[in-house]
Design a protein around this motif. Structure first.
Motif, mmCIF file in Angstrom:
data_model
loop_
_atom_site.group_PDB
_atom_site.id
_atom_site.type_symbol
_atom_site.label_atom_id
_atom_site.label_comp_id
_atom_site.label_asym_id
_atom_site.label_seq_id
_atom_site.Cartn_x
_atom_site.Cartn_y
_atom_site.Cartn_z
ATOM 1 N N HIS A 83 0.848 -1.187 0.000
ATOM 2 C CA HIS A 83 0.000 0.000 0.000
ATOM 3 C C HIS A 83 0.887 1.241 0.000
ATOM 4 C CE1 HIS A 83 -3.229 2.741 0.879
ATOM 5 N NE2 HIS A 83 -2.528 3.211 1.892
ATOM 6 N N TYR A 84 0.789 2.005 -1.058
ATOM 7 C CA TYR A 84 1.513 3.271 -1.149
ATOM 8 C C TYR A 84 0.510 4.386 -0.908
ATOM 9 C CZ TYR A 84 5.244 0.581 -3.309
ATOM 10 O OH TYR A 84 6.233 -0.335 -3.549
ATOM 11 N N ARG A 85 0.837 5.255 -0.003
ATOM 12 C CA ARG A 85 -0.086 6.341 0.327
ATOM 13 C C ARG A 85 -0.322 7.240 -0.893
ATOM 14 N NH1 ARG A 85 0.373 10.429 5.427
ATOM 15 N NH2 ARG A 85 -1.648 11.379 5.099
ATOM 16 N N PHE A 86 0.755 7.542 -1.598
ATOM 17 C CA PHE A 86 0.647 8.337 -2.822
ATOM 18 C C PHE A 86 1.282 7.546 -3.949
ATOM 19 C CE2 PHE A 86 0.959 11.376 0.712
ATOM 20 C CZ PHE A 86 -0.259 12.019 0.571
ATOM 21 N N LEU A 87 0.470 6.811 -4.677
ATOM 22 C CA LEU A 87 0.966 5.927 -5.724
ATOM 23 C C LEU A 87 1.671 6.698 -6.834
ATOM 24 C CD1 LEU A 87 1.190 3.036 -6.669
ATOM 25 C CD2 LEU A 87 -1.019 3.302 -7.825
ATOM 26 N N TRP A 88 1.204 7.883 -7.146
ATOM 27 C CA TRP A 88 1.823 8.666 -8.226
ATOM 28 C C TRP A 88 3.242 9.094 -7.854
ATOM 29 C CZ3 TRP A 88 3.163 13.771 -7.481
ATOM 30 C CH2 TRP A 88 2.653 14.385 -6.340
ATOM 31 N N ILE A 89 3.503 9.343 -6.573
ATOM 32 C CA ILE A 89 4.867 9.680 -6.141
ATOM 33 C C ILE A 89 5.768 8.456 -6.285
ATOM 34 C CG2 ILE A 89 6.302 10.298 -4.150
ATOM 35 C CD1 ILE A 89 4.085 12.141 -3.237
ATOM 36 N N HIS A 90 5.250 7.280 -5.962
ATOM 37 C CA HIS A 90 6.015 6.040 -6.120
ATOM 38 C C HIS A 90 6.399 5.835 -7.585
ATOM 39 C CE1 HIS A 90 7.258 1.896 -5.803
ATOM 40 N NE2 HIS A 90 6.334 1.558 -6.684
ATOM 41 N N ARG A 91 5.469 6.020 -8.476
ATOM 42 C CA ARG A 91 5.752 5.855 -9.906
ATOM 43 C C ARG A 91 6.734 6.901 -10.410
ATOM 44 N NH1 ARG A 91 -0.459 4.499 -11.389
ATOM 45 N NH2 ARG A 91 -0.368 2.304 -10.809
ATOM 46 N N LEU A 92 6.577 8.139 -9.983
ATOM 47 C CA LEU A 92 7.503 9.208 -10.366
ATOM 48 C C LEU A 92 8.904 8.902 -9.842
ATOM 49 C CD1 LEU A 92 7.971 12.014 -11.627
ATOM 50 C CD2 LEU A 92 7.372 12.981 -9.389
ATOM 51 N N ASN A 93 8.990 8.396 -8.623
ATOM 52 C CA ASN A 93 10.273 8.035 -8.037
ATOM 53 C C ASN A 93 10.976 6.972 -8.860
ATOM 54 O OD1 ASN A 93 11.432 5.877 -5.616
ATOM 55 N ND2 ASN A 93 12.306 7.916 -5.789
ATOM 56 N N PHE A 94 10.247 5.968 -9.328
ATOM 57 C CA PHE A 94 10.835 4.917 -10.151
ATOM 58 C C PHE A 94 11.387 5.488 -11.459
ATOM 59 C CE2 PHE A 94 10.697 1.511 -13.305
ATOM 60 C CZ PHE A 94 11.459 0.553 -12.660
ATOM 61 N N VAL A 95 10.640 6.366 -12.095
ATOM 62 C CA VAL A 95 11.095 6.987 -13.353
ATOM 63 C C VAL A 95 12.336 7.838 -13.105
ATOM 64 C CG1 VAL A 95 10.464 8.653 -15.155
ATOM 65 C CG2 VAL A 95 8.823 6.914 -14.435
ATOM 66 N N LEU A 96 12.339 8.607 -12.030
ATOM 67 C CA LEU A 96 13.503 9.443 -11.705
ATOM 68 C C LEU A 96 14.739 8.592 -11.430
ATOM 69 C CD1 LEU A 96 11.978 12.210 -9.427
ATOM 70 C CD2 LEU A 96 12.970 12.510 -11.695
ATOM 71 N N THR A 97 14.567 7.476 -10.764
ATOM 72 C CA THR A 97 15.693 6.578 -10.505
ATOM 73 C C THR A 97 16.256 6.039 -11.803
ATOM 74 O OG1 THR A 97 14.733 5.925 -8.403
ATOM 75 C CG2 THR A 97 16.420 4.480 -9.305
ATOM 76 N N PHE A 98 15.389 5.615 -12.685
ATOM 77 C CA PHE A 98 15.831 5.078 -13.967
ATOM 78 C C PHE A 98 16.555 6.142 -14.792
ATOM 79 C CE2 PHE A 98 15.210 4.001 -18.439
ATOM 80 C CZ PHE A 98 15.816 2.757 -18.457
ATOM 81 N N LEU A 99 15.964 7.331 -14.877
ATOM 82 C CA LEU A 99 16.566 8.394 -15.692
ATOM 83 C C LEU A 99 17.869 8.917 -15.097
ATOM 84 C CD1 LEU A 99 13.376 10.387 -16.758
ATOM 85 C CD2 LEU A 99 14.714 8.758 -18.134
ATOM 86 N N SER A 100 18.010 8.857 -13.772
ATOM 87 C CA SER A 100 19.232 9.356 -13.134
ATOM 88 C C SER A 100 20.325 8.298 -13.070
ATOM 89 C CB SER A 100 18.928 9.861 -11.728
ATOM 90 O OG SER A 100 18.638 8.779 -10.869
ATOM 91 N N GLY A 101 20.041 7.090 -13.536
ATOM 92 C CA GLY A 101 21.037 6.027 -13.494
ATOM 93 C C GLY A 101 21.304 5.525 -12.095
ATOM 94 N N GLY A 102 20.351 5.661 -11.201
ATOM 95 C CA GLY A 102 20.487 5.154 -9.844
ATOM 96 C C GLY A 102 20.951 6.194 -8.843
ATOM 97 N N ILE A 103 21.172 7.407 -9.277
ATOM 98 C CA ILE A 103 21.583 8.469 -8.344
ATOM 99 C C ILE A 103 20.443 8.785 -7.379
ATOM 100 C CG2 ILE A 103 22.343 10.872 -8.157
ATOM 101 C CD1 ILE A 103 24.451 9.037 -9.380
ATOM 102 N N VAL A 104 19.222 8.858 -7.900
ATOM 103 C CA VAL A 104 18.044 9.041 -7.050
ATOM 104 C C VAL A 104 17.565 7.653 -6.649
ATOM 105 C CG1 VAL A 104 15.664 9.866 -6.960
ATOM 106 C CG2 VAL A 104 17.373 11.151 -8.264
#
Length: 170
Positions: A83-104
């Motif tokens: 259960h994610y309280r804010f699912l859209w933040i979880h999805r955005l976080n995954f995209v940011l991690t991928f685009l940053s190459g693991g920095i985020v």
């Protein structure tokens, strides 16, 4: 190709988990006698080491196992949908991690239940459910925590804590 390897390594090798406190909504009202029981594990097909640790804890606390006993203890491990309280933040976080190459670092929530079901001659007498959860972080900055907070070790410790809580109530 370099970016792919970099992202792959940051997702797979750099992972740390931070556990929740093991909880149960139920309080025991029935005392379970420490007698010979038939033990059945359900949901442990990937967790042989954890199953063995639970068995050792139960034996240390005085339970003896007899496959022909009328009295049974079923230990059930079930994975729950996180259960994610804010699912859209979880999805955005995954995209940011991928685009940053693991920095985020990316965040993954893992939730399970460990159930102890007691039955006599096939009739369920009582069952107690323990909630287990942890937050996993993956990415390059997590490298510092991964030695002490490895997810497999944390999960095993939580299963042990739930078993000890169960035995404390007996």
């Amino acid at each position: 190709m370099f970016l792919f390897h970099f992202v792959f390594i940051s997702f797979v090798l750099n992972c740390a988990a931070f556990p929740d406190v093991v909880t149960s909504k139920e309080r025991k009202t029935l005392a379970i006698k420490k007698e010979k029981v038939k033990i059945v594990f359900t949901g442990f097909y990937r967790y042989d080491e954890e199953k063995n640790v639970i068995t050792e804890i139960l034996q240390r606390e005085g339970m003896t196992f007899d496959p022909h006993s009328n009295y049974a203890l079923e230990v059930i491990l079930q994975k729950k949908e996180p259960h994610y309280r804010f699912l859209w933040i979880h999805r955005l976080n995954f995209v940011l991690t991928f685009l940053s190459g693991g920095i985020v670092p990316s965040h993954i929530r893992t939730e399970s239940t460990l159930t102890f079901r007691y039955s006599n001659l096939g009739q369920v007498e009582k069952e107690y459910v323990y909630d287990i959860g942890m937050d996993q972080w993956r990415g390059i900055p997590v490298f510092v925590f991964m030695v002490t907070h490895w997810p497999n070790r944390i999960y095993k410790e939580q299963l042990m804590d739930a078993t000890r809580l169960e035995l404390k109530e007996i």
